[in-house]
Design a protein around this motif. Sequence first.
Motif, PDB file in Angstrom:
ATOM      1  N   GLN A 323      64.078  68.636  64.621  1.00 37.53           N
ATOM      2  CA  GLN A 323      63.960  68.074  63.272  1.00 37.53           C
ATOM      3  C   GLN A 323      62.738  67.164  63.164  1.00 37.53           C
ATOM      4  N   ILE A 324      62.453  66.399  64.221  1.00 33.29           N
ATOM      5  CA  ILE A 324      61.260  65.543  64.215  1.00 33.29           C
ATOM      6  C   ILE A 324      60.020  66.374  63.916  1.00 33.29           C
ATOM      7  N   VAL A 325      59.882  67.512  64.604  1.00 33.43           N
ATOM      8  CA  VAL A 325      58.705  68.364  64.410  1.00 33.43           C
ATOM      9  C   VAL A 325      58.684  68.941  62.997  1.00 33.43           C
ATOM     10  N   ASP A 326      59.840  69.363  62.497  1.00 35.15           N
ATOM     11  CA  ASP A 326      59.891  69.899  61.135  1.00 35.15           C
ATOM     12  C   ASP A 326      59.515  68.833  60.102  1.00 35.15           C
ATOM     13  N   GLU A 327      59.955  67.596  60.317  1.00 36.53           N
ATOM     14  CA  GLU A 327      59.615  66.531  59.369  1.00 36.53           C
ATOM     15  C   GLU A 327      58.105  66.288  59.365  1.00 36.53           C
ATOM     16  N   PHE A 328      57.478  66.331  60.535  1.00 36.58           N
ATOM     17  CA  PHE A 328      56.021  66.192  60.568  1.00 36.58           C
ATOM     18  C   PHE A 328      55.352  67.337  59.810  1.00 36.58           C
ATOM     19  N   ASN A 329      55.855  68.549  59.980  1.00 36.53           N
ATOM     20  CA  ASN A 329      55.259  69.686  59.273  1.00 36.53           C
ATOM     21  C   ASN A 329      55.349  69.489  57.761  1.00 36.53           C
ATOM     22  N   ARG A 330      56.443  68.904  57.296  1.00 35.15           N
ATOM     23  CA  ARG A 330      56.584  68.602  55.871  1.00 35.15           C
ATOM     24  C   ARG A 330      55.579  67.528  55.455  1.00 35.15           C
ATOM     25  N   ALA A 331      55.409  66.511  56.309  1.00 37.59           N
ATOM     26  CA  ALA A 331      54.446  65.452  56.001  1.00 37.59           C
ATOM     27  C   ALA A 331      53.032  66.012  55.917  1.00 37.59           C
ATOM     28  N   PHE A 332      52.662  66.865  56.878  1.00 40.39           N
ATOM     29  CA  PHE A 332      51.318  67.439  56.887  1.00 40.39           C
ATOM     30  C   PHE A 332      51.084  68.354  55.684  1.00 40.39           C
ATOM     31  N   SER A 333      52.167  68.925  55.137  1.00 38.33           N
ATOM     32  CA  SER A 333      52.058  69.852  54.012  1.00 38.33           C
ATOM     33  C   SER A 333      52.144  69.156  52.657  1.00 38.33           C
ATOM     34  N   GLY A 334      52.369  67.836  52.673  1.00 34.50           N
ATOM     35  CA  GLY A 334      52.525  67.117  51.412  1.00 34.50           C
ATOM     36  C   GLY A 334      53.893  67.291  50.785  1.00 34.50           C
ATOM     37  N   ALA A 335      54.857  67.802  51.558  1.00 36.61           N
ATOM     38  CA  ALA A 335      56.224  67.981  51.067  1.00 36.61           C
ATOM     39  C   ALA A 335      57.047  66.740  51.392  1.00 36.61           C
ATOM     40  N   PRO A 336      58.146  66.512  50.662  1.00 40.82           N
ATOM     41  CA  PRO A 336      59.010  65.376  50.987  1.00 40.82           C
ATOM     42  C   PRO A 336      59.815  65.622  52.259  1.00 40.82           C
ATOM     43  N   ALA A 337      60.380  64.558  52.812  1.00 43.88           N
ATOM     44  CA  ALA A 337      61.268  64.679  53.975  1.00 43.88           C
ATOM     45  C   ALA A 337      62.465  65.552  53.617  1.00 43.88           C
ATOM     46  N   SER A 338      63.042  66.183  54.627  1.00 45.46           N
ATOM     47  CA  SER A 338      64.136  67.128  54.375  1.00 45.46           C
ATOM     48  C   SER A 338      65.404  66.442  53.895  1.00 45.46           C
ATOM     49  N   GLY A 339      65.619  65.205  54.306  1.00 44.32           N
ATOM     50  CA  GLY A 339      66.847  64.507  53.947  1.00 44.32           C
ATOM     51  C   GLY A 339      68.045  64.898  54.788  1.00 44.32           C
TER      52      GLY A 339
END
Length: 373
Positions: A323-339
């Motif tokens: 999940q840590i890695v997925d959250e970073f991918n969202r940050a790098f993409s300009g998407a919000p955190a998954s929640g």
Amino acid sequence: MGAAVALAALAGLTGCERGSSAGGAAPSATGPAGCPAALAGAEAAVRRAERTDTVWNGPTDGPRAVPGKSLVYVAQTMTNPGVAGTVRGVREAVKAIGWHVRVIDGQGTPAGIQAAFGQAVALRPSGIVIGGFDPRLTSQQVARAHADRVPLVGWHALDSPGPSEEPPLFTNITTRVGDVARISADWIIAHSRGRAGAVLFTDASIPFARNKSELIKKELATCSGVRLLAEENIPISDTSGRTPQEVSGLLARLGDEWTHSVAINDVYFADAAPALRAARREGAGPPYNIGAGDGDPSAFQRIDSGQFQTATVPEALIEQGWQIVDEFNRAFSGAPASGYVAPVHIATSANSAGATSWDPPGYRAAYRSIWGK
């Protein structure tokens, strides 16, 4: 519990009080339940938490993998089993997504963690993991990373899951303390059939731990047949020195009235075992112990072998690394955190199948699908 452990270790905590006992006679652990409604609710909650055939209830969509990223995981200490478990998960996940990660061990001291964080910032990575310590202890380094627009993702860095503005974290990954507290108390209610004499082990010098223990007490109080016999305040940094002596005192004072225990971290039962063994208590007998902590490998081993621990409420550590890695991918993409917040689980010898961690199914395939990997 990782940040709480870190705070205990880093602050060199003082003011260690002796455990205080709750007054009143203990109930018998036999006979009809003293709280039929609360017992029914606790049993249902425990049955749900003990399931291992769960399906993935986390994110199933999100941005495709952003290529060429690098992470630095700043670890409170790699001797913390929770931190080490999430590091393993991060390493798995960065291999799957095609990134790189470097782990820097803070060695469990304020100076060591500050130096590790400073080194991480100097490496100019794409993102930095705050692994198991309060970012306010490294406020200068956090400010530098924020000024450089390096996203920060915490694991057990704050009390609550989700994004944080101050300190500035893209998100913080942890289970909800209220959920962990309630299910550990519900396990005592259910296991005792609503008739227990309980002891609570906590560290009142840590706000996170103190809050968890208060929530545990609140849930235990929903069953009139469960009495809190004692609350033992033992700093996590001093469990090995204090716990055996306190447990010996409890055995002398409470005898067979003491049927169950709950601790804010599994480590208390590792240190209680010698005193219980010396008193010729059977490892699989009372007091029946549940840890409301990370669920480290030694806790699973005690549970599986019937050595003075019956259950734990573990974190899904490797899953949280992914999940840590997925959250970073969202940050790098300009998407919000998954929640996403993982649901609580209870591990016992009946459902752990000899495993030394809680590793639920489904998340690896889900994250690979999201990333297009």
